[in-house]
Design a protein around this motif. Structure first.
Motif, mmCIF file in Angstrom:
data_model
loop_
_atom_site.group_PDB
_atom_site.id
_atom_site.type_symbol
_atom_site.label_atom_id
_atom_site.label_comp_id
_atom_site.label_asym_id
_atom_site.label_seq_id
_atom_site.Cartn_x
_atom_site.Cartn_y
_atom_site.Cartn_z
ATOM 1 N N GLY A 199 71.261 92.134 16.223
ATOM 2 C CA GLY A 199 72.164 90.787 15.454
ATOM 3 C C GLY A 199 72.710 91.722 14.114
ATOM 4 O O GLY A 199 71.708 91.945 13.565
ATOM 5 N N PRO A 200 73.587 90.340 13.122
ATOM 6 C CA PRO A 200 74.083 91.083 12.043
ATOM 7 C C PRO A 200 72.143 90.280 11.082
ATOM 8 O O PRO A 200 71.655 89.610 11.711
ATOM 9 C CB PRO A 200 75.075 90.566 11.667
ATOM 10 C CG PRO A 200 74.319 89.004 12.300
ATOM 11 C CD PRO A 200 73.893 89.672 13.670
ATOM 12 N N THR B 143 70.579 86.302 10.236
ATOM 13 C CA THR B 143 70.244 84.939 11.891
ATOM 14 C C THR B 143 68.881 84.855 11.676
ATOM 15 O O THR B 143 69.208 84.152 13.196
ATOM 16 C CB THR B 143 71.333 85.986 13.047
ATOM 17 O OG1 THR B 143 70.762 87.214 13.331
ATOM 18 C CG2 THR B 143 72.644 86.050 12.159
ATOM 19 N N ASP C 84 71.079 96.466 14.146
ATOM 20 C CA ASP C 84 72.656 95.780 14.137
ATOM 21 C C ASP C 84 73.438 96.678 15.555
ATOM 22 O O ASP C 84 72.376 97.626 15.710
ATOM 23 C CB ASP C 84 73.162 95.866 12.739
ATOM 24 C CG ASP C 84 73.687 97.703 12.760
ATOM 25 O OD1 ASP C 84 74.532 98.260 13.224
ATOM 26 O OD2 ASP C 84 73.084 98.474 11.427
ATOM 27 N N ARG C 85 74.053 96.030 15.624
ATOM 28 C CA ARG C 85 75.016 96.384 17.149
ATOM 29 C C ARG C 85 75.027 97.421 16.784
ATOM 30 O O ARG C 85 75.253 98.350 17.810
ATOM 31 C CB ARG C 85 75.961 95.117 17.233
ATOM 32 C CG ARG C 85 75.261 94.002 17.943
ATOM 33 C CD ARG C 85 76.809 92.719 18.316
ATOM 34 N NE ARG C 85 75.954 91.872 18.304
ATOM 35 C CZ ARG C 85 76.156 90.514 17.460
ATOM 36 N NH1 ARG C 85 76.876 90.869 15.835
ATOM 37 N NH2 ARG C 85 75.769 90.016 17.553
ATOM 38 N N GLN C 86 76.385 97.862 15.882
ATOM 39 C CA GLN C 86 76.694 99.214 15.501
ATOM 40 C C GLN C 86 75.428 100.240 15.366
ATOM 41 O O GLN C 86 75.752 101.583 16.267
ATOM 42 C CB GLN C 86 77.156 99.213 13.675
ATOM 43 C CG GLN C 86 77.966 101.026 13.540
ATOM 44 C CD GLN C 86 78.564 101.043 12.322
ATOM 45 O OE1 GLN C 86 78.367 100.003 11.718
ATOM 46 N NE2 GLN C 86 79.283 101.275 12.398
ATOM 47 N N GLU D 170 75.798 85.214 16.226
ATOM 48 C CA GLU D 170 76.189 84.747 14.950
ATOM 49 C C GLU D 170 76.849 83.497 14.966
ATOM 50 O O GLU D 170 76.775 83.186 14.113
ATOM 51 C CB GLU D 170 77.221 85.771 14.402
ATOM 52 C CG GLU D 170 77.589 87.645 14.407
ATOM 53 C CD GLU D 170 77.915 88.366 13.983
ATOM 54 O OE1 GLU D 170 78.746 88.216 13.177
ATOM 55 O OE2 GLU D 170 78.380 89.110 14.780
ATOM 56 N N SER E 85 78.588 78.986 11.562
ATOM 57 C CA SER E 85 78.095 79.998 11.278
ATOM 58 C C SER E 85 75.757 79.814 11.533
ATOM 59 O O SER E 85 75.348 79.310 11.292
ATOM 60 C CB SER E 85 77.574 81.407 10.422
ATOM 61 O OG SER E 85 77.000 81.947 9.285
ATOM 62 N N GLN F 184 73.570 82.227 10.531
ATOM 63 C CA GLN F 184 73.407 83.108 8.884
ATOM 64 C C GLN F 184 72.410 82.188 8.325
ATOM 65 O O GLN F 184 72.732 82.074 7.209
ATOM 66 C CB GLN F 184 74.451 83.769 8.066
ATOM 67 C CG GLN F 184 75.021 85.064 9.542
ATOM 68 C CD GLN F 184 76.015 85.307 8.401
ATOM 69 O OE1 GLN F 184 75.635 85.827 7.863
ATOM 70 N NE2 GLN F 184 77.614 86.033 8.938
#
Length: 854
Positions: A111-112, A115, A477-479, A503, A554, A556
């Protein structure tokens, strides 16, 4: 579509031979006479007919949270949430990881940032760790059989420190008891007895030899260099001259007696070293007996304290044997210490280097509290992960021993949970490989970076590996996770679980209530003032704006917490007892102002006509597209002029951005899609004979995304139909080959970007933005835009098809194909199709004639 461009001071001139974007600039076709201007194609003002289409109402542009519906006065009234809002799926994965005891079920948390991943995972891991048993202690001790391979000892929680304290006390006591025992009268008497027995034995052996020699007529004399034998005749030592007067037979008899005694003397002297060796052994046996007497009782006390630990008992047996054999170390310690400033009873002899072999290097001790450990390693280097072996400088060389072994995060987290940042872990040499190797083997082996890289050779150790039983949690992170899965097949084998943090969450009454509790907890955790219901409502609306969705919020929490902290500061400065909605609005306004330097520069360039944007009148083949500029910390929308030129050609639409390698693949895809729409929608019975060009004017940076494809297609249709486009309108949206307008991102920022330009030039009621129908639910516009729409000074039009968009932009009906195959006369589509047919006829005129011979 994100576009970042600079501005030029002048517009490029129209290329000769192309159909000009402005009305009346069309060039005559080759080989044809100049046609008189068509009045319908002459420049003309374009007015806005409010009845032609209905824009969105103010209530559709922004969803507002009602503070009264929240059901509390301030966040002081709210209890903390049981778990993060909207993260049920991720929390279930974390719970499974904490409960599953099989190997390989380690966890990747995705996740970003912002969060609340770290806090949520730490809380759940802490709760699970508290229910687990306390793991065992681990310590390294000296290996008396192989000193370079320290021995690992496993003890119950808290017992490793007890063993270390017991060994220190043992050394300190024996350093006093053993010297005292060797100073005792008993020891001194026994020592004198040994010396006397040795001396008496030597004297008796020599006396017996002397007596035998005298009986055989030989006298023994002691000299500085040894012993001398001389024959005795008639009670007198035989002198040399007397010897010479003897006859041969007598001399032979004398020589025989002396020779026999010399041989016997040699045997007597030869036995002396043996008696000396025996003499030396007797004190050693005495020392061992005395040391055994001193050591046995003290070792027995320690052994009884750890009688339930077989490994410790075996180690203490080795310690016992070594202390007895090395009792002189304790005598040296006593002699080397001197009186010192402290009484002997409190002197810490265990600190002396000679006694390090009896130390206990406690690697992990769990005596401080209950439950399993939760360890977060912020710097996961190889040494911090698997431990290290330090070295000390001695006589110009680097040396080490087992007391210099230091634990790593894997040791400290053993039996519990280890939390690591994946990006930091992968950035450290050999750390990722060491972690995988430890998880695979089920044990942690200390390996230094110098050994792995063969930097230098020095004295080192090979400590026993320690069995490993823990759960590793990697946060990424997912990437990064997708890249790691693609590059390393071990990832899915060793990390079978993924906790993917959402997110956004649906904006329902239940979710908003939980969200308010989460904000209340964040305020209490940071020591902030309570928030009023109106302030929470403002944060809920801001969360929807961050999510770019009226139906979602959101998650975040980090960004919202920053707003809360700034609002708290503003409220405290104004002397408020609680943070109100005005403080939240002020904080958001100030944050926007600080980050908007680039946006304001862009606005200034448009206002000063450095960047050319029209917001009034009508122009053929020219349209206002909308893009989003992302500076990393701030996103804002801005208009961009898009122009289209058309003429007869070979059926190609030129994307100028791609030709000069400024267009990205998604933008190029959008141009190809609109080309497909043209070829499949108009003049199907003749070859496509269009040569067209599309360009973002004053674009000097990269262009990507397909959100301008609707605007580009409308510009092409305007150029083909020779109908001007209303410059007070801007367009965003992608288009498919069926002519359907599709949703895009950043719709809120794009509308506000064009609104700012129009507001700076004065709102006339003729301005607005066309957006995809599917994006209506994503609108969270600012209050000033909503108020302008309420007054009728600005408009937002949702469109679902290209036909709907072109009707709004030109004020002419698009026209639907009739049963006869054609479009209604005067419609936009009819004009486009007629133009394309004329291009096909012109192209046929340029084809070479075909002669038929008879």
């Amino acid at each position: 579509m994100a576009v970042i461009r600079s501005a030029a001071e002048r517009r490029p001139p129209a290329a000769p031979g192309l159909d000009a974007g402005h009305v009346g600039a069309r060039a005559p076709a080759a080989g044809s006479a100049q046609q008189p201007p068509d009045e319908s194609a002459m420049p003309r003002p374009v007015s806005f007919d409010r009845t032609a289409a209905r824009g969105l109402g103010p209530d559709q542009l922004r969803r507002v949270c009602d503070p009264a519906a929240l059901g509390f006065r301030t966040t002081e009234d709210l209890p903390p949430p049981e778990e993060p809002v909207g993260q049920q799926r991720a929390m279930d994965a974390v719970r499974l990881a904490t409960a599953m005891r099989r190997s390989g079920f380690n966890l990747f948390v995705l996740g970003p940032p912002g969060t609340g991943r770290h806090r949520a995972v730490d809380r759940l891991l802490g709760s699970a760790a508290a229910r687990r048993p306390v793991p065992d202690d681990w310590a390294y001790v000296h290996n008396f059989e192989a000193p370079d391979r320290p021995q690992a000892l496993r003890l119950p929680p808290g017992r490793a420190a007890d063993l270390g304290a017991a060994m220190r006390a043992l050394v300190d006591d024996l350093a006093i008891d053993i010297p005292a025992m060797f100073d005792s009268e008993e020891y001194q008497a026994e020592k004198r007895s040994i010396e006397q027995a040795f001396a008496q034995g030597n004297e008796e052996a020599f006396a017996e030899f002397v007596d035998r020699a005298r009986k055989d007529g030989v006298e023994v004399f002691r000299t500085p260099t040894g012993f001398t034998l001389a024959a005795v005749v008639d009670g007198e030592v035989l002198k040399p001259d007397t010897y010479e007067r003897l006859d041969a037979e007598q001399r032979a008899a004398v020589d025989a007696r002396v020779e026999a005694m010399q041989q016997e003397l040699a045997q007597v002297l030869k036995a002396v070293p043996g008696r000396e060796r025996e003499h030396r052994k007797r004190p050693e046996r005495l020392h061992a007996m005395m040391a055994q007497s001193a050591v046995a009782d003290r070792i027995a006390e320690v052994t009884r304290a750890f009688a339930d630990q077989p490994d410790v008992s075996a180690y203490l047996e080795q310690v016992h044997a070594d202390m007895v054999a090395s009792a002189e170390l304790f005598l040296k310690a006593r002699a080397g210490e001197g009186a010192g400033p402290f009484p002997e009873a409190v002197r810490k002899f265990h600190h002396l280097p000679m006694f390090r072999r009896y130390a206990v290097n406690v690697i992990v001790s769990r005596g401080g509290g209950g439950g399993a450990p939760v360890v977060t390693e912020d710097l996961p280097t190889l040494a911090n992960l698997t431990g290290r072996i330090d070295h000390a400088s001695h006589m110009g060389a680097l040396v080490t021993d087992f007391t210099l072994i230091k634990p790593g995060a894997l040791h400290r987290a053993n039996g519990g949970f280890l939390v690591l940042e994946a990006r930091r872990l992968l950035g450290e040499p050999y750390a990722w490989d060491a972690l995988k190797r430890s998880l695979d083997a089920g044990r942690v082996q200390i390996t230094t970076l110098a050994e792995r890289m063969s930097l230098f050779t020095t004295t080192s150790l090979e400590p026993d590996p320690i069995p490993l039983d823990l759960r590793v949690v990697l946060i990424a992170d997912r990437q990064l996770y997708r890249l790691l899965v693609y590059m390393d097949p071990d990832v899915t084998r060793l990390f079978k679980l993924q906790a993917d943090f959402e997110e956004t969450a649906p904006r329902t009454a239940a979710t908003v209530a939980l969200f308010a509790r989460q904000l209340a907890e964040a305020a209490r955790r940071d020591g902030l003032m309570p928030l009023t219901a109106a302030a929470v409502a403002g944060l809920v609306d801001h969360a929807s704006r961050l999510a770019s969705d009226t139906e979602r919020m959101s998650l975040q929490v980090g960004r919202l917490s920053d707003v809360m902290r700034e609002a708290d500061h503003l409220a405290a400065t104004d002397g408020h007892a609680a943070t109100d909605s005005a403080d939240v609005a002020h904080a958001l306004e100030q944050a926007e102002h600080r980050a908007a330097r680039v946006r304001d520069l862009s606005q200034q360039m448009i206002a000063r006509r450095t960047v050319l944007i029209d917001t009034a009148g009508g122009t053929v083949g020219q349209i206002n597209g909308l893009s989003v500029v992302d500076t990393g910390t701030h996103r804002f929308g801005r208009p961009s002029r898009i122009t289209a030129r058309v003429r007869q050609g070979s059926g190609r639409v030129v994307d100028i951005e791609r030709e000069v390698e400024l267009g990205g693949p998604l933008h190029s895809k959008g141009v190809l899609v609109l080309s497909g729409y043209l070829t499949a929608h108009y003049a199907l019975d003749v070859p496509m004979s269009l040569q067209a060009s599309l360009v973002f004017e004053q674009s000097y940076g990269g262009v990507d995304g397909d959100s301008a494809s609707t605007a580009e297609l409308c510009a092409l249709l305007s150029a083909l139909s020779d109908l001007p486009i209303r410059q007070g309108l801007a367009v965003t949206g992608s288009v498919n080959q069926l002519g359907e307008v599709q949703a895009i991102g950043g719709v809120t920022e794009k509308i506000e970007g064009f609104f700012r330009v129009c507001k700076a030039r004065r709102l006339t009621g003729q301005q607005g933005v066309l957006i995809p129908q599917a994006n209506v639910k994503h609108l969270m516009l600012r209050d000033e835009v909503v108020e302008a729409v309420r007054r009728g000074a600005f408009h937002v039009f949702p469109v679902a098809t290209i036909d709907a968009a072109i009707e709004l932009l030109t004020g002419h009906p698009a026209g639907r194909r009739q049963r006869g195959g054609g479009f209604p006369g005067g419609s936009v589509n009819a004009r486009v199709e007629a133009r394309l047919r004329r291009f096909a006829e012109l192209r046929r005129g340029f084809a070479p004639a075909v002669r038929t011979e008879r």
